[in-house]
Design a protein around this motif. Structure first.
Motif, PDB file in Angstrom:
ATOM      1  N   TYR A  33       0.893  -1.209   0.008  1.00  0.00           N
ATOM      2  CA  TYR A  33       0.019  -0.068   0.262  1.00  0.00           C
ATOM      3  C   TYR A  33       0.989   1.287  -0.114  1.00  0.00           C
ATOM      4  CZ  TYR A  33      -2.908  -3.537   2.102  1.00  0.00           C
ATOM      5  OH  TYR A  33      -3.626  -4.679   2.303  1.00  0.00           O
ATOM      6  N   TYR A  35       0.538   5.097   1.294  1.00  0.00           N
ATOM      7  CA  TYR A  35      -0.596   6.331   1.868  1.00  0.00           C
ATOM      8  C   TYR A  35       0.276   7.466   2.132  1.00  0.00           C
ATOM      9  CZ  TYR A  35      -3.709   2.849   4.180  1.00  0.00           C
ATOM     10  OH  TYR A  35      -4.897   1.819   4.196  1.00  0.00           O
ATOM     11  N   TYR A 105      -1.013  -3.826   9.121  1.00  0.00           N
ATOM     12  CA  TYR A 105       0.092  -3.567   8.504  1.00  0.00           C
ATOM     13  C   TYR A 105       1.388  -3.321   8.961  1.00  0.00           C
ATOM     14  CZ  TYR A 105      -3.764  -1.751   5.237  1.00  0.00           C
ATOM     15  OH  TYR A 105      -4.684  -1.582   4.355  1.00  0.00           O
TER      16      TYR A 105
ATOM     17  N   ASP B  31     -15.268  -5.111  11.098  1.00  0.00           N
ATOM     18  CA  ASP B  31     -15.149  -6.079  12.042  1.00  0.00           C
ATOM     19  C   ASP B  31     -14.133  -6.333  12.850  1.00  0.00           C
ATOM     20  OD1 ASP B  31     -14.501  -9.326  10.489  1.00  0.00           O
ATOM     21  OD2 ASP B  31     -13.776  -7.437   9.965  1.00  0.00           O
ATOM     22  N   TYR B  32     -12.959  -5.461  12.360  1.00  0.00           N
ATOM     23  CA  TYR B  32     -11.831  -5.758  13.152  1.00  0.00           C
ATOM     24  C   TYR B  32     -11.028  -4.251  13.270  1.00  0.00           C
ATOM     25  CZ  TYR B  32      -7.914  -8.690  14.502  1.00  0.00           C
ATOM     26  OH  TYR B  32      -6.992  -9.251  15.302  1.00  0.00           O
ATOM     27  N   LEU B  34      -8.067  -1.772  15.056  1.00  0.00           N
ATOM     28  CA  LEU B  34      -6.346  -1.605  15.406  1.00  0.00           C
ATOM     29  C   LEU B  34      -6.298  -0.257  15.849  1.00  0.00           C
ATOM     30  CD1 LEU B  34      -6.866  -3.056  12.452  1.00  0.00           C
ATOM     31  CD2 LEU B  34      -4.629  -3.914  13.142  1.00  0.00           C
ATOM     32  N   TYR B  36      -2.695   2.110  16.054  1.00  0.00           N
ATOM     33  CA  TYR B  36      -1.368   2.323  15.837  1.00  0.00           C
ATOM     34  C   TYR B  36      -0.796   3.556  16.288  1.00  0.00           C
ATOM     35  CZ  TYR B  36      -1.361  -1.000  11.982  1.00  0.00           C
ATOM     36  OH  TYR B  36      -1.445  -2.052  11.309  1.00  0.00           O
ATOM     37  N   LYS B  93     -11.132  -2.260   9.591  1.00  0.00           N
ATOM     38  CA  LYS B  93     -11.114  -3.291   8.186  1.00  0.00           C
ATOM     39  C   LYS B  93     -12.581  -3.915   8.140  1.00  0.00           C
ATOM     40  CE  LYS B  93      -7.592  -6.065   7.792  1.00  0.00           C
ATOM     41  NZ  LYS B  93      -6.765  -7.167   7.654  1.00  0.00           N
ATOM     42  N   GLU B  99      -8.429  -6.146   2.766  1.00  0.00           N
ATOM     43  CA  GLU B  99      -7.243  -6.071   3.190  1.00  0.00           C
ATOM     44  C   GLU B  99      -7.121  -4.732   3.697  1.00  0.00           C
ATOM     45  OE1 GLU B  99      -6.491  -9.446   4.475  1.00  0.00           O
ATOM     46  OE2 GLU B  99      -4.897  -8.188   4.914  1.00  0.00           O
ATOM     47  N   LYS B 100      -7.740  -3.758   2.837  1.00  0.00           N
ATOM     48  CA  LYS B 100      -7.632  -2.122   2.950  1.00  0.00           C
ATOM     49  C   LYS B 100      -7.954  -2.076   4.647  1.00  0.00           C
ATOM     50  CE  LYS B 100     -10.270  -0.961  -0.268  1.00  0.00           C
ATOM     51  NZ  LYS B 100     -10.936   0.117  -1.178  1.00  0.00           N
ATOM     52  N   LEU B 101      -7.246  -1.024   5.210  1.00  0.00           N
ATOM     53  CA  LEU B 101      -7.471  -0.296   6.425  1.00  0.00           C
ATOM     54  C   LEU B 101      -7.779   1.143   6.134  1.00  0.00           C
ATOM     55  CD1 LEU B 101      -4.628  -1.315   8.787  1.00  0.00           C
ATOM     56  CD2 LEU B 101      -6.847  -2.323   8.859  1.00  0.00           C
ATOM     57  N   PHE B 103      -8.291   4.649   8.119  1.00  0.00           N
ATOM     58  CA  PHE B 103      -7.698   5.326   9.374  1.00  0.00           C
ATOM     59  C   PHE B 103      -8.370   6.304   9.773  1.00  0.00           C
ATOM     60  CE2 PHE B 103      -3.640   3.046  10.121  1.00  0.00           C
ATOM     61  CZ  PHE B 103      -3.398   2.600   9.144  1.00  0.00           C
ATOM     62  N   GLY B 104      -8.474   6.750  11.098  1.00  0.00           N
ATOM     63  CA  GLY B 104      -8.911   8.116  11.553  1.00  0.00           C
ATOM     64  C   GLY B 104      -7.664   9.193  11.381  1.00  0.00           C
TER      65      GLY B 104
END
Lengths: 116, 113
Positions: A33, A35, A105, B31-32, B34, B36, B93, B99-101, B103-104
């Motif tokens: 990816y 970003y 990731y 449904d998932y 995370l 960071y 996700k 597979e793309k996340l 983000f805030g």
């Protein structure tokens, strides 16, 4: 952690010139990816790849193209750089293992690009 | 339209106290989830995650709580340490297999000694 490197780490370029950023991984992960991170916007997806020669657009893909001719390399090209593309660019690879509680990731260290 | 929202751009706490970072999402297909952590001049690093089948996940000083009905999650850091000062990103996700996340925008946490 997975091996992922970005190059260059810093670049200054002039408006209108093409620029290519490189992401290299040593883990043979399928997904990669690109970003960009900007103040007030967080991390926004530019393009992603789910295999060699398989790529797709993210939410901010205008002005960018990508290529993935080998599993380990994912290139991001700014076709004609503009000042609005001044940003920090992060590459990431998927490293999914939900059994281990890791399903997200691994990011590279970033490339700071300045377009003048 | 922002699918993952972190409404507090910054948070400041004293060392030893609890830090609570909040995140809201709008997509019911997620449904998932995370969290960071990002230091200046470095890439984000994975901190903790939670599946939608759980409402709590704990890892040392870090605990993530998920309230599915409210579409809200929070990260608790207890006790907070100066080394926790960083930008924290919430990410989600969806269960469609992508597979793309998403983000805030991040919350900058400052822990004062």
């Amino acid at each position: 952690d997975a091996g992922i490197t970005q190059s260059p780490r810093h670049k200054v370029t002039e408006t209108g010139t093409p620029v290519t950023l490189r992401c290299h991984q040593t883990e043979n992960h399928r997904y990669m990816y690109w970003y960009r991170q900007d103040p007030g916007h967080g991390l926004r997806l530019i393009h992603y790849s789910y295999g060699v020669k398989d790529t797709d657009k993210g939410e901010v893909s205008d002005g960018y193209s990508v290529s993935r001719s080998k599993t380990e390399d994912f290139l991001l090209t700014l076709e004609s750089a503009t000042s609005s593309q001044t940003s920090v660019y992060f590459c990431a690879i998927s490293e999914s293992d939900r059994r281990q509680g890791r399903d997200g990731y691994t990011f590279g260290s970033g490339t700071r690009l300045t377009v003048v | 339209d922002q699918q993952v929202k972190q409404n507090s751009p910054s948070l400041s706490v004293q060392e030893g106290r609890i830090s609570i970072l909040n995140c809201d999402y709008t997509n019911s297909m997620f449904d998932y989830f995370l969290w960071y952590k990002k230091y200046p001049a470095e890439g984000p690093t994975f901190l903790i995650s939670i599946s939608s089948i759980k409402d709590k996940n704990e890892d040392g000083r870090f605990t993530v709580f998920l309230n599915k009905s409210a579409k809200h999650l929070s990260l608790h850091i207890v006790p907070s340490q100066p080394g926790d000062s960083a930008v924290y990103f919430c990410a989600s996700k969806d269960q469609g297999g992508s597979e793309k996340l998403v983000f805030g925008k991040g919350t900058k946490l400052t822990v004062n000694p």
